[in-house]
Motif scaffolding. Structure first.
Motif, PDB file in Angstrom:
ATOM      1  N   TYR A 267      50.501  57.776  25.717  1.00 34.55           N
ATOM      2  CA  TYR A 267      49.238  57.038  25.773  1.00 34.55           C
ATOM      3  C   TYR A 267      49.177  55.956  24.712  1.00 34.55           C
ATOM      4  N   PHE A 268      49.743  56.230  23.528  1.00 33.46           N
ATOM      5  CA  PHE A 268      49.752  55.208  22.472  1.00 33.46           C
ATOM      6  C   PHE A 268      50.634  54.026  22.879  1.00 33.46           C
ATOM      7  N   SER A 269      51.740  54.323  23.557  1.00 33.67           N
ATOM      8  CA  SER A 269      52.603  53.254  24.056  1.00 33.67           C
ATOM      9  C   SER A 269      51.864  52.432  25.105  1.00 33.67           C
ATOM     10  N   TYR A 270      51.074  53.111  25.947  1.00 33.00           N
ATOM     11  CA  TYR A 270      50.278  52.390  26.937  1.00 33.00           C
ATOM     12  C   TYR A 270      49.249  51.499  26.252  1.00 33.00           C
ATOM     13  N   PHE A 271      48.621  52.022  25.192  1.00 33.43           N
ATOM     14  CA  PHE A 271      47.638  51.255  24.429  1.00 33.43           C
ATOM     15  C   PHE A 271      48.251  49.946  23.936  1.00 33.43           C
ATOM     16  N   LEU A 272      49.444  50.015  23.371  1.00 29.37           N
ATOM     17  CA  LEU A 272      50.103  48.827  22.848  1.00 29.37           C
ATOM     18  C   LEU A 272      50.550  47.892  23.975  1.00 29.37           C
ATOM     19  N   LEU A 273      51.135  48.458  25.026  1.00 29.97           N
ATOM     20  CA  LEU A 273      51.622  47.644  26.143  1.00 29.97           C
ATOM     21  C   LEU A 273      50.479  46.948  26.867  1.00 29.97           C
ATOM     22  N   SER A 274      49.378  47.676  27.079  1.00 27.44           N
ATOM     23  CA  SER A 274      48.229  47.077  27.758  1.00 27.44           C
ATOM     24  C   SER A 274      47.589  45.989  26.906  1.00 27.44           C
ATOM     25  N   GLY A 275      47.674  46.138  25.580  1.00 26.37           N
ATOM     26  CA  GLY A 275      47.174  45.096  24.696  1.00 26.37           C
ATOM     27  C   GLY A 275      47.982  43.817  24.833  1.00 26.37           C
ATOM     28  N   ILE A 276      49.304  43.959  24.926  1.00 21.70           N
ATOM     29  CA  ILE A 276      50.169  42.799  25.129  1.00 21.70           C
ATOM     30  C   ILE A 276      49.826  42.111  26.442  1.00 21.70           C
ATOM     31  N   ILE A 277      49.698  42.908  27.509  1.00 19.49           N
ATOM     32  CA  ILE A 277      49.382  42.355  28.833  1.00 19.49           C
ATOM     33  C   ILE A 277      48.028  41.659  28.817  1.00 19.49           C
ATOM     34  N   MET A 278      47.045  42.262  28.140  1.00 21.93           N
ATOM     35  CA  MET A 278      45.715  41.674  28.079  1.00 21.93           C
ATOM     36  C   MET A 278      45.757  40.290  27.452  1.00 21.93           C
ATOM     37  N   TYR A 279      46.438  40.142  26.331  1.00 19.38           N
ATOM     38  CA  TYR A 279      46.484  38.837  25.671  1.00 19.38           C
ATOM     39  C   TYR A 279      47.306  37.831  26.468  1.00 19.38           C
ATOM     40  N   LEU A 280      48.304  38.288  27.192  1.00 17.57           N
ATOM     41  CA  LEU A 280      49.033  37.383  28.079  1.00 17.57           C
ATOM     42  C   LEU A 280      48.128  36.916  29.222  1.00 17.57           C
ATOM     43  N   LEU A 281      47.291  37.811  29.725  1.00 14.73           N
ATOM     44  CA  LEU A 281      46.335  37.434  30.770  1.00 14.73           C
ATOM     45  C   LEU A 281      45.295  36.455  30.224  1.00 14.73           C
ATOM     46  N   PHE A 282      44.896  36.638  28.973  1.00 16.55           N
ATOM     47  CA  PHE A 282      43.976  35.678  28.358  1.00 16.55           C
ATOM     48  C   PHE A 282      44.633  34.296  28.287  1.00 16.55           C
ATOM     49  N   SER A 283      45.921  34.273  27.952  1.00 17.34           N
ATOM     50  CA  SER A 283      46.647  33.000  27.906  1.00 17.34           C
ATOM     51  C   SER A 283      46.674  32.348  29.282  1.00 17.34           C
ATOM     52  N   ILE A 284      46.972  33.154  30.298  1.00 17.63           N
ATOM     53  CA  ILE A 284      47.027  32.645  31.670  1.00 17.63           C
ATOM     54  C   ILE A 284      45.670  32.106  32.098  1.00 17.63           C
ATOM     55  N   SER A 285      44.602  32.757  31.650  1.00 14.35           N
ATOM     56  CA  SER A 285      43.264  32.315  32.044  1.00 14.35           C
ATOM     57  C   SER A 285      42.992  30.892  31.581  1.00 14.35           C
ATOM     58  N   PHE A 286      43.485  30.531  30.399  1.00 14.44           N
ATOM     59  CA  PHE A 286      43.294  29.160  29.917  1.00 14.44           C
ATOM     60  C   PHE A 286      44.181  28.179  30.671  1.00 14.44           C
ATOM     61  N   ILE A 287      45.397  28.570  30.976  1.00 13.45           N
ATOM     62  CA  ILE A 287      46.324  27.685  31.675  1.00 13.45           C
ATOM     63  C   ILE A 287      45.828  27.400  33.099  1.00 13.45           C
ATOM     64  N   TRP A 288      45.435  28.449  33.816  1.00  9.86           N
ATOM     65  CA  TRP A 288      44.927  28.266  35.170  1.00  9.86           C
ATOM     66  C   TRP A 288      43.603  27.513  35.161  1.00  9.86           C
ATOM     67  N   GLY A 289      42.797  27.762  34.167  1.00 11.13           N
ATOM     68  CA  GLY A 289      41.526  27.057  34.078  1.00 11.13           C
ATOM     69  C   GLY A 289      41.730  25.563  33.960  1.00 11.13           C
ATOM     70  N   LYS A 290      42.725  25.176  33.218  1.00 17.15           N
ATOM     71  CA  LYS A 290      43.057  23.755  33.070  1.00 17.15           C
ATOM     72  C   LYS A 290      43.549  23.191  34.391  1.00 17.15           C
ATOM     73  N   GLN A 291      44.375  23.947  35.102  1.00 14.58           N
ATOM     74  CA  GLN A 291      44.935  23.463  36.358  1.00 14.58           C
ATOM     75  C   GLN A 291      43.868  23.322  37.438  1.00 14.58           C
ATOM     76  N   SER A 292      42.927  24.305  37.469  1.00 18.58           N
ATOM     77  CA  SER A 292      41.911  24.291  38.526  1.00 18.58           C
ATOM     78  C   SER A 292      40.942  23.149  38.387  1.00 18.58           C
ATOM     79  N   SER A 293      40.789  22.575  37.185  1.00 18.55           N
ATOM     80  CA  SER A 293      39.820  21.518  36.968  1.00 18.55           C
ATOM     81  C   SER A 293      40.468  20.136  36.961  1.00 18.55           C
TER      82      SER A 293
END
Length: 217
Positions: free
Chosen positions: A190-216
């Motif tokens: 579960y601790f490994s999941y906590f760390l891995l999901s944190g990495i994925i979350m911040y990568l998704l945050f990065s993608i949200s800014f990139i796609w937001g720029k493209q959509s506009s």
């Protein structure tokens, strides 16, 4: 902590740094919704906070538990309450109500629960349960939106997915931490999941800014 978990922990910090950097680069490009600058500021603060949590004791003497319990984690929850309730759902009164309930949880925690923990399980549980309500409301909004077919260009889609994986996904881990820690194998998974999901979350945050720029554009 295993070698694999140490790699994940370091990777999570740098994933935060990447998200903060990308947010600075992209938020101001053809973006009419200027409140996203606050998300960028938030990501910068989170990266600096995690850097302090990782290396701060090398240059200064501070209480790491209090730093996380009374600054970092409350800031995380209160920011997301604002982003979801005020900016995405358009319900400022809901933000004030949920924030008050969360902050009041600290009062009861001081009286009925021990404060000598890395993370205050009671406050974290209350904060996550409130956030879960907002996550469900956001999913409902997205599903019923006329823009459902363009979900891949919706910043909140990526943010909501990241928050679901990290905060909601790790809720049982921190809520029942004292019980789970007695079972070493379960704790490590579960601790490994906590760390891995944190990495994925911040990568998704990065993608949200990139796609937001493209959509506009």
């Amino acid at each position: 902590m295993t070698d694999f978990q140490k790699i994940l922990q370091d990777s999570m910090i740098w994933a935060e740094g990447i998200a903060a950097l990308i947010s600075v680069i992209y938020y101001n490009r053809n973006n009419k919704e200027r409140y996203w600058r606050y998300f960028s500021v938030y990501l910068i603060i989170m990266f600096l906070s995690e850097a302090i949590g990782k290396w701060g004791d090398l240059i200064m003497d501070y209480n790491k538990q209090n730093f996380y319990n009374y600054f970092v984690i409350p800031l995380e929850f209160l920011f997301f309450y604002w982003l979801y309730a005020v900016k995405s759902l358009g319900k400022p009164k809901l933000f004030y109500a949920m924030s008050l309930v969360y902050l009041l949880s600290f009062v009861s925690s001081e009286f009925f629960f021990t404060t000598k923990k890395i993370i205050l399980s009671y406050n974290y549980t209350v904060g996550c349960l409130i956030l879960m309500v907002l996550v469900v409301m956001e999913y409902y909004k997205q599903i019923n939106s006329s823009e459902i077919l363009n979900f891949s260009r919706n910043k909140m889609f990526y943010i909501n997915l990241g928050v679901t994986l990290f905060y909601i996904g790790t809720l049982p881990f921190w809520t029942f931490f004292n019980l789970i820690r007695q079972y070493r194998e379960l704790h490590d998974i579960y601790f490994s999941y906590f760390l891995l999901s944190g990495i994925i979350m911040y990568l998704l945050f990065s993608i949200s800014f990139i796609w937001g720029k493209q959509s506009s554009s």
